[in-house]
Scaffold this active site. Sequence first.
Site, mmCIF file in Angstrom:
data_model
loop_
_atom_site.group_PDB
_atom_site.id
_atom_site.type_symbol
_atom_site.label_atom_id
_atom_site.label_comp_id
_atom_site.label_asym_id
_atom_site.label_seq_id
_atom_site.Cartn_x
_atom_site.Cartn_y
_atom_site.Cartn_z
ATOM 1 N N HIS A 19 36.401 38.972 30.810
ATOM 2 C CA HIS A 19 35.825 40.312 30.679
ATOM 3 C C HIS A 19 36.788 41.123 29.814
ATOM 4 C CE1 HIS A 19 34.703 44.400 32.000
ATOM 5 N NE2 HIS A 19 33.582 43.893 32.481
ATOM 6 N N ASP A 51 42.184 37.761 37.626
ATOM 7 C CA ASP A 51 41.158 38.782 37.835
ATOM 8 C C ASP A 51 40.111 38.187 38.777
ATOM 9 O OD1 ASP A 51 39.034 40.485 37.779
ATOM 10 O OD2 ASP A 51 38.715 40.414 35.610
ATOM 11 N N GLN A 79 34.960 38.916 40.194
ATOM 12 C CA GLN A 79 33.699 38.238 40.490
ATOM 13 C C GLN A 79 33.781 37.351 41.720
ATOM 14 O OE1 GLN A 79 30.826 38.915 39.195
ATOM 15 N NE2 GLN A 79 31.788 40.387 37.824
ATOM 16 N N LYS A 96 32.634 45.714 43.743
ATOM 17 C CA LYS A 96 31.939 44.432 43.542
ATOM 18 C C LYS A 96 31.875 43.625 44.838
ATOM 19 C CE LYS A 96 33.150 43.994 38.649
ATOM 20 N NZ LYS A 96 31.936 44.422 37.957
ATOM 21 N N CYS A 108 30.285 42.885 28.529
ATOM 22 C CA CYS A 108 31.717 43.160 28.304
ATOM 23 C C CYS A 108 32.504 41.860 28.140
ATOM 24 C CB CYS A 108 32.312 43.999 29.425
ATOM 25 S SG CYS A 108 31.595 45.627 29.536
#
Lengths: 145, 406
Positions: B122, B199, B202, B225, B364
């Site tokens: 991303h 990261d 997700q 999220k 993105c």
Amino acid sequence: MNKALQSLYKEVILSRAKVPRYECKAPDLVPTVEAYNPLCGDKFYLYVSIEDGVFKELKFSGFGCSISKASTDVMCDALSHKTIQEGLLIIDTFLELIDDKSSVSPEQLTDSKELLAFAAARDFPERKTCANLGWEALRLHLQSL
Amino acid sequence: MNLESIKSQFPIFQQKTPVGKELVYLDNASTTQKPDCVIDAIADFYKFSNANAGRGVYWPATEVTGRVVDIRQRLAKFIGAARPEEVVFTHGVTDALNKLALAIFGGSQKREGQVLVSGMEHHSNFVPWQMAARHGSLPFKVIPLTDSGAIDMEAYAQLLKEPTSLVAVSAASNVTGIGNDISRLSQMAHNSGALLVVDASQAVAHQPIDVRQWDCDFMVFSGHKAYGPTGIGVLYGTYEVLVELNPLAYGGGMVQEVNESDTTFRMLPHRHEAGTLNLAGIVGLEAAIAFIEKQGIANIQAHENALYELLRKKLNEVSGVAILGRSSSLQCPVVSFTVEGVHPHDMATYLATEGISIRAGHHCAQPLMKHFGITACSRISLACYSSGQEIEQTVDQLKEAIAFFR
């Protein structure tokens, strides 16, 4: 299919998007203007030739949704053989026509069926940047001349 | 899992969309909906215990301060951290990664070696590192992907032969859902003396997070999220790294002593938490974690995996649909695809008028779009409240959309 969709995707838009009249697939020309929407990645290149202050020829290439492609195609049609000043007025009319904040009804702005086909963009503000993609880019370019 | 019971806890689903349809929400990779317990926790915080934390000696400040301590501990356990001081509150992943990039490369600590990110990142885990490397005059390289969209491990090993200061990767792609073998990536990075940043945006709502098993130096996620509120996130760092790291930001709450000539900083985690924390966000995040734990992350994972397979199967049956990427395991329930002759935005608008929320665009992740040779795609992303009936309905409408636009 529901009414909202029918109003947005009028026959003019669908047919222009499927078979654009002013799209050139493999241009040898240097683009005059790049119309880019960074939010979705859609991008058109406009090829505009102006002689003695009159639009002689407008063409485009690139990638975009039905609405952006059809509106760019209609723009090329609407501006052909017009003077730059006339072109700028048409652009302003179109941008107001799709502006949901405008107090003037689309029908008061123009009687062009081709332009009025995009009036439902007022009900889909998230698609305004599709409808105005080529128009905004060309206006900026013309104002810089 | 009782799907009906779960969905009934999300007030947004108790209403119709403006076009009079049931909301079929399939943009969970962007943000999840919020259950009552999260909304109530935030409202109750403001109604009954609002005060600043770590400052006042009066009630309700004392209560809030204690809650932040407790929640930090709970979050540490949730992500498998060894110590609560390793949990730093941020405003979300973008905020965390920008601050981290600046703290690692922007201060007096001069780092040597290239910066690597994967080609599936991303923009929030790509651009901050690209800019930090540029400012530090360090090489910035992108780890190539295989044709299926997974990290090319051979290319990664090859890149690591050059001096490397940091590797930044996502636990799972926000476009393809492809998950990465973080433990292996970490081991290889560490063998080359590089820091590993993960990261987990997700992954956090869909699979267990264990930062010690991953052996990462940093891990970030956003609350929104994972059924939590916007504007709150967590940055995990190992104690040894965080304690040496330049403060993420400067201001009140993080200082030990301020003099005209210099300032000293507090111990972890306060060293990295300047200014008033997003306290309502922290309380909401705790409620979100409690919600996930109540359902059981393994149950959520099993439910979503079954739906993910159904979604792929149904999409593969549609002529002209091409799904982006696939790896054998570690998937998150995200499926992106192109449809021959139909632009993603037209598809998304068509489905929206049927009450179905899918996402269109580059998500993105422009480097990943370029890898697949496309500009944009459609994306369906699932959550614990998604159902097989919703998938059937969506694919049926997708077929109608194809007939309409072609």
